[in-house]
Design an enzyme around this catalytic site. Structure first.
Site, short mmCIF file in Angstrom:
data_model
loop_
_atom_site.label_atom_id
_atom_site.label_comp_id
_atom_site.label_asym_id
_atom_site.label_seq_id
_atom_site.Cartn_x
_atom_site.Cartn_y
_atom_site.Cartn_z
N LYS A 196 0.85 -1.19 0.00
CA LYS A 196 0.00 0.00 0.00
C LYS A 196 0.88 1.24 0.00
O LYS A 196 1.88 1.30 0.73
CB LYS A 196 -0.91 -0.04 1.24
CG LYS A 196 -1.96 1.07 1.29
CD LYS A 196 -2.89 0.86 2.48
CE LYS A 196 -3.94 1.96 2.59
NZ LYS A 196 -4.84 1.78 3.75
N SER A 223 -9.86 1.94 2.80
CA SER A 223 -8.92 2.63 1.95
C SER A 223 -7.91 1.74 1.24
O SER A 223 -7.30 2.17 0.27
CB SER A 223 -8.18 3.69 2.76
OG SER A 223 -7.35 3.08 3.73
N SER A 278 -10.13 -0.28 7.09
CA SER A 278 -9.54 -0.19 5.75
C SER A 278 -8.86 -1.44 5.23
O SER A 278 -8.51 -1.50 4.06
CB SER A 278 -8.53 0.95 5.70
OG SER A 278 -9.21 2.15 5.49
#
Ligand code: GLN
Length: 468
Positions: free
Chosen positions: A67, A142, A166
């Site tokens: 990420k 997210s 997330s």
């Protein structure tokens, strides 16, 4: 089967037997990336030469997508924000160092909501990510790029972060296993901070066993993060042997089932999951966590408050974007931020600054902290009676891109994941089935007490077995 379709365990076995090398896996991922990324948009950037060089230097290692808010030396780390475009990390986050020490290499940077604020990846300032199960829908957020990459077999596994859901909600939307470790289980050093009392890094994988293997590699004490205790990390994968539902006490909390806005298909799949657990020998225990209804309000005070402090470092002086229009230091700050941050990040900073301002601090931030303690106590009490809670993970399956315009409706996505984040306990999203009409994946959430990852993973494994 292409090598990019392998999970961690299968990749490790093939590497050990010499059936293929790390380079072969990375080449397969690159081929899938080149074929699919224009459509799915899971990756923001992918330095393929660097990935191949790392694989050649570590020929038995398993590549993991990262990420874009976790620092990897020599790679961009934009947090999907225009304000950090062009920023290159000078060092590895502890999770990356731990990964490298345990036979993994970082491979590609995946998309996310800007600074991890959001539930659909639509807040990314740098690109759109689509759900591999239906390209008109969001992957969740997210950690949407991580989930889409795993769901589309564009990686072997990915790292995500979870502050209020997330990892778990995108895992549910994209048919992955996602684990949010207990607060303190995994070091946050080198992970761009959103809300420091909540942030955790965790695995997003194709199976529970893979999540156990990767979490074991990530977790443990770190001198650079005072929240990480010194006690040894259990061998999570080894303790999966013989995992079963027999005698497991599963709490069914009414606050998670009698909820307006719970999609009927999600409800059906979750009810069915509960029934299967019971059939497999689990004991169902009705429980209540009475302060759940305040969790959302508490989160949207505490998380923005911490974010407003954490994001103060992005002022155009030290990192990333600097406004060309600035004539003095004040306009340098304001213009750089105005140009660099997207609307949701600005909204959070404004909310956070407001709740911390003198005159409002006690009424908002101070009170939210006290209610957070009550929420945590609910969990402490419940885990005296049950081994785990089983709940829906997200109130709906993946929604359409552009469908949720109002920020409040977007926030409701995390209704079921936020309370456990505030309590600091561990929780996983495990695939539970598909909606009958739209054929979208739906995960259920399994929650265990603080530092009970071993139990969480065993129960998740048993659940995975009975939902095949
Ligand atoms: N969707 C929640 C938010 O926008 C949670 C995000 C997260 O866990 N990073 O704050």
């Amino acid at each position: 089967m292409e090598l990019c379709e392998l999970g961690i365990r299968q990749a490790q076995e093939g590497l050990a037997k010499g059936e293929f090398s790390s380079r072969d896996i990375v080449e397969s991922i690159i081929a899938r990336y080149e074929a699919k990324n224009a459509e799915i948009g899971a990756y923001l950037t992918f330095d393929t030469d660097q990935a191949l060089a790392l694989a050649d230097a570590n020929p038995k290692s398993v590549p993991i997508a990262v990420k874009d808010l976790i620092n990897v030396e020599g790679q961009p780390c934009t947090c999907a924000s225009k304000i950090l475009r062009g920023y290159v990390s000078p060092y590895d986050a502890t999770v990356i160092r731990n990964m490298k020490a345990n036979g993994f290499i970082p491979c590609g940077r995946v998309n996310m909501d800007e600074f991890a604020m959001g539930s659909s990846t639509e807040n990314s300032g740098l690109g759109v990510t689509r759900n591999p199960f239906d390209l008109s829908r969001v992957p969740g957020g997210s950690s949407g790029g991580s989930a889409a990459a795993v769901g589309a077999n564009m990686c072997v596994a990915a790292l995500g972060t979870d502050t209020g859901g997330s990892i778990r909600q995108p895992a549910s939307f994209c048919n992955c296993v996602g684990v949010k470790p207990s607060y303190g289980r995994v070091s946050r050093y080198g992970v761009t901070a959103f809300a420091s009392s909540l942030d955790q890094v965790g695995p997003m994988t194709k199976s529970v066993e893979d999540a156990a293997v990767l979490l074991h590699a990530l977790a443990g004490h770190d001198e650079m993060d005072g929240t990480t205790p010194r006690d040894p990390v259990p061998d999570y994968a080894a303790s999966l042997a013989g995992a079963s539902m027999k005698g497991v006490r599963i709490g069914i909390a009414k606050e998670y089932f009698d909820v307006a806005g719970l999609d009927p298909e999600v409800k059906r799949i979750t009810d069915e999951a509960v029934r299967r657990c019971e059939q497999a020998g689990a004991e169902l225990v009705p429980v209540s966590l009475p302060h759940t209804e305040y969790a959302m309000a508490v989160y949207y005070i505490i998380a923005p408050a911490e974010a407003s402090a954490n994001l103060a470092r992005f002022d155009g002086v030290r990192y990333g974007h600097r406004s060309a229009a600035s004539r003095d230091v004040f306009t340098l700050y304001t213009k750089s931020r105005a140009e660099g941050f997207g609307p949701e990040v600005k909204r959070r900073i404004i909310m956070g600054t407001y709740v911390l301002s003198s005159g409002y601090y006690d009424a908002y931030y101070g009170r939210a902290q006290r209610v957070r303690t009550l929420i945590k106590r609910d969990f402490d009490e419940v885990f005296g009676k049950v081994d785990a809670l089983l709940t829906p993970c997200a109130p709906t399956p993946a929604f359409r891109l552009g469908e949720l315009q109002d920020p409040l409706t977007m926030y409701l996505n995390d209704l079921f994941t936020i309370p456990s984040s505030l309590a600091g306990v561990c929780a996983a999203s495990v695939p539970a089935g598909f909606t009958s009409d739209t054929k979208l994946p739906v995960g259920v959430q399994i929650i265990c007490g603080s530092f009970e990852e071993e139990k969480l993973l065993r129960i998740s494994k048993a659940f995975e077995e009975i939902s095949k």
